[in-house]
Enzyme design. Sequence first.
Site, PDB file in Angstrom:
ATOM      1  N   TYR A 106       1.312  -1.204  -0.289  1.00 26.23           N
ATOM      2  CA  TYR A 106      -0.214   0.113  -0.358  1.00 26.23           C
ATOM      3  C   TYR A 106       0.543   1.124   0.051  1.00 26.23           C
ATOM      4  O   TYR A 106       1.887   1.321   0.958  1.00 26.23           O
ATOM      5  CB  TYR A 106      -0.977  -0.393   1.133  1.00 26.23           C
ATOM      6  N   TYR A 165      -5.038   6.069  -7.277  1.00 21.64           N
ATOM      7  CA  TYR A 165      -6.224   5.302  -5.627  1.00 21.64           C
ATOM      8  C   TYR A 165      -7.388   4.653  -5.583  1.00 21.64           C
ATOM      9  O   TYR A 165      -8.048   5.878  -5.260  1.00 21.64           O
ATOM     10  CB  TYR A 165      -5.741   6.974  -5.334  1.00 21.64           C
TER      11      TYR A 165
END
Lengths: 474, 388
Positions: free
Chosen positions: B297, B341
């Site tokens: 991440y 994103y």
Amino acid sequence: MNSDGTAGEAADDADGEARALAYDALKAFEGRPAAQAGTGKDPVNEPMIRHWCEAMGDTHPAYTGADPIAPPTMMQAWTMGGLSGHEGRSDGYDELLTLLDGAGYTSVVATDCEQEYARALRPGDEITFDAVIESVSERKTTRLGTGHFVTTRMDIRAGGELAGTHRFRILKYAPARSKPKGKRPRPVINRDNAGFWEGVAAHRLLIQRCGGCGELRFPWLPGCNACGSPEWHTVEASGEGTVYSYVVMHHPPFPAFDPPYAVGLVELAEGVRIISNVIGVPYDKVRIGMPVRLDFQRMDEELELPLFRGLDGGAGVRADMGFTPSETAEAEAVSVAAEERAGEQLPVLEVPITRTLIVAGAIASRDYQDVHHDAELAKAKGSPDVFMNILTTNGLVGRYITDRFGPTAVLRKVAIRLGAPNYPGDTMTLSGRVETVATGPDGETSTVRVVGANGIGRHVTGTVTVTLPPGGAA
Amino acid sequence: MSVRTRDSLGGKAAIVGIGATEFSKDSGRSELKLAVEAVRAALDDAGLSAADVDGLVTFTMDTSPEITVAQAAGIGELSFFSRVHYGGGAACATVQQAALAVAAGVAEVVVCYRAFNERSGRRFGSGVQRREPSAEGAALGWSLPFGLLTPASWVAMAARRYLHTYGLTPDAFGHVAVTDRKYAATNPAAYFHGKPITLADHAASRWIVEPLRLLDCCQETDGGQAVVVTSVERARDLPHPPAVLTAAAQGAGRAQEQMTGFYRHDLTGLPEMSVVARQLWRTSGLAPSDVDVGILYDHFTPFVLMQLEEFGFCAPGEAAGFVAEERLPINTHGGQLGEAYLHGMNGVAEAVRQIRGTSVNQIPGAARTLVTAGTGVPTSGLILASDG
């Protein structure tokens, strides 16, 4: 003026509030006299010297006693018109100011003051002066607004003999349209943490201590993470701490804040950490490990916050002041002892900026501009409050250097530039670093780079030249 | 307790379908429509229909309820629906929830989804200036009056301490940005397709919150992503090779906060990711050297470095060098810096493509992938593997 307005130059970017003037017409004023055969309203005298020293907190022994001299930084005060106005100001200077006023550049702020002292002034000295308009800048946009810098150079004489020169720079400007400044985000207060904010209202920073295991904790919670006990009481933080980490906010902008600004994670002496702002230190000088001390500051009618003031410039600051040692022509004359002194960091001086200091300094320097004593009129002109005049700053810088160099110190030259204004309630921390030291027939002459930081940035930067006569140990 | 012991979820479920909308800056349609499109695309990919679905899982931050997505996607009765909290920390946990339901027989086919107009609608990067006086609001409230208002600022506080502790400069973060953008450059689905960057570009990009520069921060995206989870047995009858859930874990640390974990430990690591890592290694019986691809991440580059250290790929303080030497392929879709994103869900999809062998930046022979969810918050992670 916005609250952290600095008068530094920026690229020309006219905001259209004031009419552009033909630069040739302004340039034509260069070389014209600003004052001709001016005379001081009073001869140099002990009462005015005493009032000045009281306002500045200056206890240098040379300014009192049987044969006192006037503080050199007071030089301009002897030429000031005071309440009854200027005499001897030339038509040229008035014409220039009238021209700028008429075009909408109605505000004025002093930005630079450079004084060189040829001889000491003593009670009884009759002052005469002449001044010339040295330069008028092109139109510049600063954080204060758009306008023109006007530089004058004044020769000051006592009994016909040159006592010193005084170069003075003002910005005549049209104030930038001030955006209504947003308020800081409110703390999020609920039943679990209300006690903390009650403590802030009473100027006490309260930490919870577990009633079961004694563990200190922050943030406030209704139970202990170490043992689970719901019992707790509070202890008051000593207020001492260090910067554990920090960030510098650049983007995006928020209404209540003017980026860049620093936010710190402060580790209190008690061992818990708290997010806050580090004040009294420019945003780019905050460092991990910097010692800080608690200070409460009011942000608006409803909000008071616990903030942390950087102490003595901080260890990290000393290591990285960002100064470049200047070249010295007298390098060969530098003695061994002097070599050791170059680079020396002077102990700091913290000056609480009280309303009284601002007003007393203005009056002692015979500066009756309303922005230095009348808060209502200052606000009407776009300033959040009254602010310190440049002559007081000049006097404080002089005092700082003579305090540090001792009773025999003689000021030779003081050159300062102003940035973030000194408003009441702030604290200015003066720090200095010896740049060069040279030994000559007069004694040991040092140049000192001085910075005065307040809660919103650098109020003053400058260089002072000071001499210690032979045998006059600091 | 799986914080301390091996769990029994591994090998029970698999991801069999992935589907997404286009990734854009302005989708021109509702978040619900994006969610429905992603769910239907994932079902198509899985070779399943709306009629097969009996479970839906999403994020508490998602604005499209399970029942409304079902209603608009042609899905009927649901026997399992769940939402996971803590922002991007939910990503891998949605798959864990689905696997738990499948393993327990509570549901047979569960779709996990996340969709938002995060660029054209509510932008997280625009920051927070007020919160309700709930416990959650109060936790963030300690930072707000002082102007610490954005995700970048919360991450930067730890990033500064990390640099200080290990004697590094902000340039250390550049390697992650360059790696992500290298892979994005060859990924047609990526927003930054065809736009690689250099370390010099990184170092020259403007400050957002020191020590973070623009190129340390992920982009903001409109889009939706969904994945389909079912049992390994059923997966074997479907068109794509299954990505078997070898291990799945959630993790919260002691004295955990959401993004404002400033008050605990030394700020140089991610204790919640350590909880996840220990569970994943213990349950899978694997070690860092067994991982072929890491999808870590990456809302902000510093936390990619800390994740590598928490998982034991390298020692504390050494991750920048580890990334620079490309000792593990990471974020082969371009990451959230380069592709999109999507709150970590597009990373789950990339981990599946690597197992299937269909990534645009395929790592030859990739058989095991590690995927992680949001950092700085309670989080989650997965190890996916090829069947057999």
